[in-house]
Every structure is written in structure tokens, then in C-alpha cells.
Design an enzyme around this catalytic site. Structure first.
Site: not given
Length: 398
Positions: A7, A385, A242
Site C-alpha cells: 500500500n 484494508e 481538505r
């Protein structure tokens, strides 16, 4: 079957080795600050119910060099876990953007690599690095199958009325401008865990992934039908740095009246906004500390953060026509009981009623934190994940 999961980020590389179908990893690690002074590797081997941690420091110029050092840690010394690269049956790669081409785990061929390369412009910080790691892994583990699992794949079931933007069709056909969605691997994993917990397949679930990046997904009968991140990972919820949803008129205004360049605007909404821009830090733990000290900006940041999530819960309850469960996952979702309480407050009209005692007693495993009488289950589910990627690779090869 030994499956190594990679990853990779722009300056980091996370990895885990699984002996599938076992769920517990054989080892895991992190290569951090690649190409930056202060590079280091933290490698953990799990053996006989004990953790053995090896730490190395020294400049690592690129992801290829980092992967070579990972291979040495896997094969050499007292805590070696494989004898040679040939012991790895498959390498699973997290690839951020798969466009409309990929709906599941995919065996990497030259054509697949070509498609990943074509999508560089849609994920400029991630897809080029993902691609480079695939090339390095092909050279390092020559006999292993190379498999890509895409962040966007889970969201390919979103219907057209949800993924299309209200702009002329030409922009979709020629430029691929549409909602793609991200965090798909995480949403898929936790929603499947929720379905098992609920002991049913036909479910209406809202999955809330709250980390440095944040997204929320409406999942019906195991399939994504809408998600907050869109063409890129900027839209939707307020995040660490963000902005989340913002009126495009703000962008036009700053360009016209303040002379902002595209680069300055991108930096503003991607790296200087969110919790950092409003509250002064991108780390929720720092924000909590400032709130305890009476910091007004930090208090506002928490209110904004929770408010955005509640708005999406209401919207997704409407398109799902009801809710069986909501899921909190990822760093903030799993560890911040106060944020879970803020999000769930005053949602009893939807059947969402949190049990404060269960909420604060969360212990790191899948847990139900709603009141016993509540119509909607509130679940905290640790995301995994890397295991989900390994599981999809294993299923593909099997």
C-alpha cells in the site's frame, strides 16, 4: 498461500504479509519519508503471540530501494519469515484510481498497467507511485502473481443518476468526468462485517470512514449506491486538510478578485483547509486538546466536522429509504467516542440512538453502541484494508 500486500503513498510504503486464508498477518511494516531526509523502516513480526519490532534508519532514495530493504527484512536474520522471494505466491497492490475499467481484483498485465498509466492525471499523487511499485515488485518477486485492487472498484455499482454531474455529456464521454469514489476497500470490508453481524444480506447501511481523509457511503444489499468523494478525493466531508464540499463560486471569486493561481487554489483546498484550516491542526487529538483549553476555533472545527457528517446521513437515509445500520471506522471513527456522540445526537427521528456507556466502553473490536431499543444499529468496526486486499487476491487466485 503467502500474499504480500503493498500500500504505497507518495513518500511511504505500508506492507503486510499474510499466509492466506489466515486473517492475522505474519508481519507488517512501514517505510516512511521515502526520498526525504530522516527515512526509516518499522518492521513487526508476529510470532507465538508476541510482537518483535525491528527499526532501521537511513536515507531511502525511492520506493524501489525501500522494497529491496523490505525484502531483506523478510528473508534475513533471526526474524526472517520467508526463505526467498519465490515463497511469495502473489503481491497485492492497492491502486487508488481504476477509472471505469476495473470492478474487482485484477491480475496485472501489460494492458492493465497501460490503463493505470492512463489514469495518472486523475490521481497524480498516487497512481504513478502505485505503478512504480508494481514494476519494482515484478522485478523483485519474479515468480509471484501481481494483482491490483482499486480504491474505486467498489463504487462501480453506483447508478448513473448518482455518478453523473449535471454538465454536458461530452465532458463525461471525452474526459471521464464523473463520480468515482474512494476508500472503496475500507467501505467494502466494514460493510461485509456489518452484514455478518446483522446476519442478513439485504441491508441498508451507511459507512462512515473518518481518518485524515474522510468519506461516507450508502450501501444497499452489499453494493455502493452513492458516496461523498467524487471525481477526486476532495469532495464531501470535512477532512484533516481538505475542505470537502465547497461552492465552486469561491474558487472563481479568489481567481478573479485576489489573483490566485490554480496551484495556490489546489494547495488551499487540499492541504490548508479542513480541521487544519479551521481549527489549527489536522490531527483530531490536537483539536481535542485545544478544545479542552477553550480554543474557540477548535470548538468550531468540531461542530463543522460533525455537522457535515449528519447532513450526509440524512441524505443517504433518503436514497436508501431507511437505515439498518451506520458504521464508524478508521482512525477518528474508531477512536473518538466524543465525535461519534456528536454525530449521533438528535438523529432519533431516524431511529439512531446511541448508548453513551457502550460508546465510551469501545475496546478496539467490532461493537454495537446503540441503545437496545434503537431501530438502527450503530456499529464501530475496525477497518482492515490490507486484509481485504489479501482476501480479494486469494479469492481471485482460488
Amino acid at each position: 498461500m503467502n500474499i504480500l500486500i503493498i500500500n504505497s503513498g507518495s513518500s511511504s510504503l505500508k506492507y503486510q504479509l499474510f499466509n492466506m486464508p489466515e486473517k492475522a498477518p505474519v508481519c507488517s511494516g512501514l517505510v516512511e519519508r521515502i526520498g526525504i531526509e530522516g527515512s526509516f523502516i518499522k518492521h513487526t513480526v508476529y510470532r507465538n503471540n508476541e510482537k518483535h519490532i525491528i527499526e532501521q534508519s537511513g536515507f531511502i532514495a525511492n520506493h524501489g530501494e525501500g522494497l529491496k530493504q523490505v525484502l531483506a527484512l523478510l528473508t534475513e536474520g533471526e526474524y526472517a519469515v520467508i526463505a526467498s522471494p519465490d515463497d511469495i505466491a502473489a503481491v497485492g497492490h492497492r491502486v487508488v484510481h481504476g477509472g471505469e475499467h476495473f470492478t474487482g481484483a485484477t491480475l496485472i498485465t501489460d494492458e492493465v498497467k497501460h490503463q493505470i498509466k492512463k489514469l495518472f492525471s486523475l490521481a497524480p499523487l498516487h497512481n504513478p507511485v502505485n505503478y512504480k511499485c508494481i514494476e519494482v515488485a515484478e522485478q523483485t518477486f519474479e515468480n509471484a502473481k501481481q494483482i491490483a485492487v482499486f480504491d474505486t472498484a467498489f463504487h462501480q455499482t453506483i447508478p448513473e443518476q448518482a455518478y453523473r454531474y449535471a454538465i454536458p455529456e461530452w465532458y463525461y464521454k471525452e474526459h471521464g468526468i464523473r463520480v468515482y469514489g474512494f476508500h472503496g476497500t475500507s467501505h467494502k470490508y466494514v460493510s461485509e462485517q456489518a452484514n455478518k453481524w446483522l446476519n442478513k444480506v439485504d441491508t441498508k447501511i451507511i459507512s462512515i470512514h473518518l481518518g485524515n481523509g474522510c468519506s461516507i457511503t450508502a450501501i444497499k444489499n452489499g453494493k455502493s449506491i452513492d458516496t461523498s468523494m467524487g471525481f477526486g478525493p476532495l469532495s464531501g466531508l470535512m477532512m484533516g486538510t481538505r475542505s470537502g464540499d465547497i461552492d465552486p463560486s469561491v474558487i472563481f471569486h479568489l481567481m478573479e478578485h485576489s489573483g490566485y493561481t490554480l496551484e495556490q487554489l489546489s494547495t488551499l483546498v487540499n492541504k490548508q483547509s479542513g480541521l487544519l484550516g479551521v481549527g489549527g491542526s489536522s490531527d483530531m487529538r490536537d483539536i481535542r486538546k485545544m478544545v479542552s483549553e477553550g480554543n474557540v476555533a477548535a470548538i468550531l472545527a468540531l461542530k463543522l466536522y460533525a455537522y457535515r457528517i449528519k447532513k450526509f446521513i440524512g441524505a443517504y437515509a433518503a436514497i436508501l429509504n431507511g437505515i439498518d445500520a451506520i458504521i464508524f471506522t478508521a482512525g477518528v471513527g474508531e477512536n473518538d467516542s466524543n465525535m461519534r456522540e456528536s454525530v449521533c445526537s438528535e438523529l432519533n427521528y431516524l431511529g439512531i440512538e446511541l448508548d453513551p456507556n457502550q460508546n465510551t466502553a469501545y475496546n478496539g473490536e467490532l461493537k454495537e453502541i446503540n441503545k437496545a431499543s434503537a431501530k438502527v444499529k450503530i456499529l464501530v468496526i475496525p477497518t482492515n484494508e490490507e486484509y481485504e486486499i489479501a482476501h480479494q487476491c486469494f479469492e481471485l487466485l482460488s
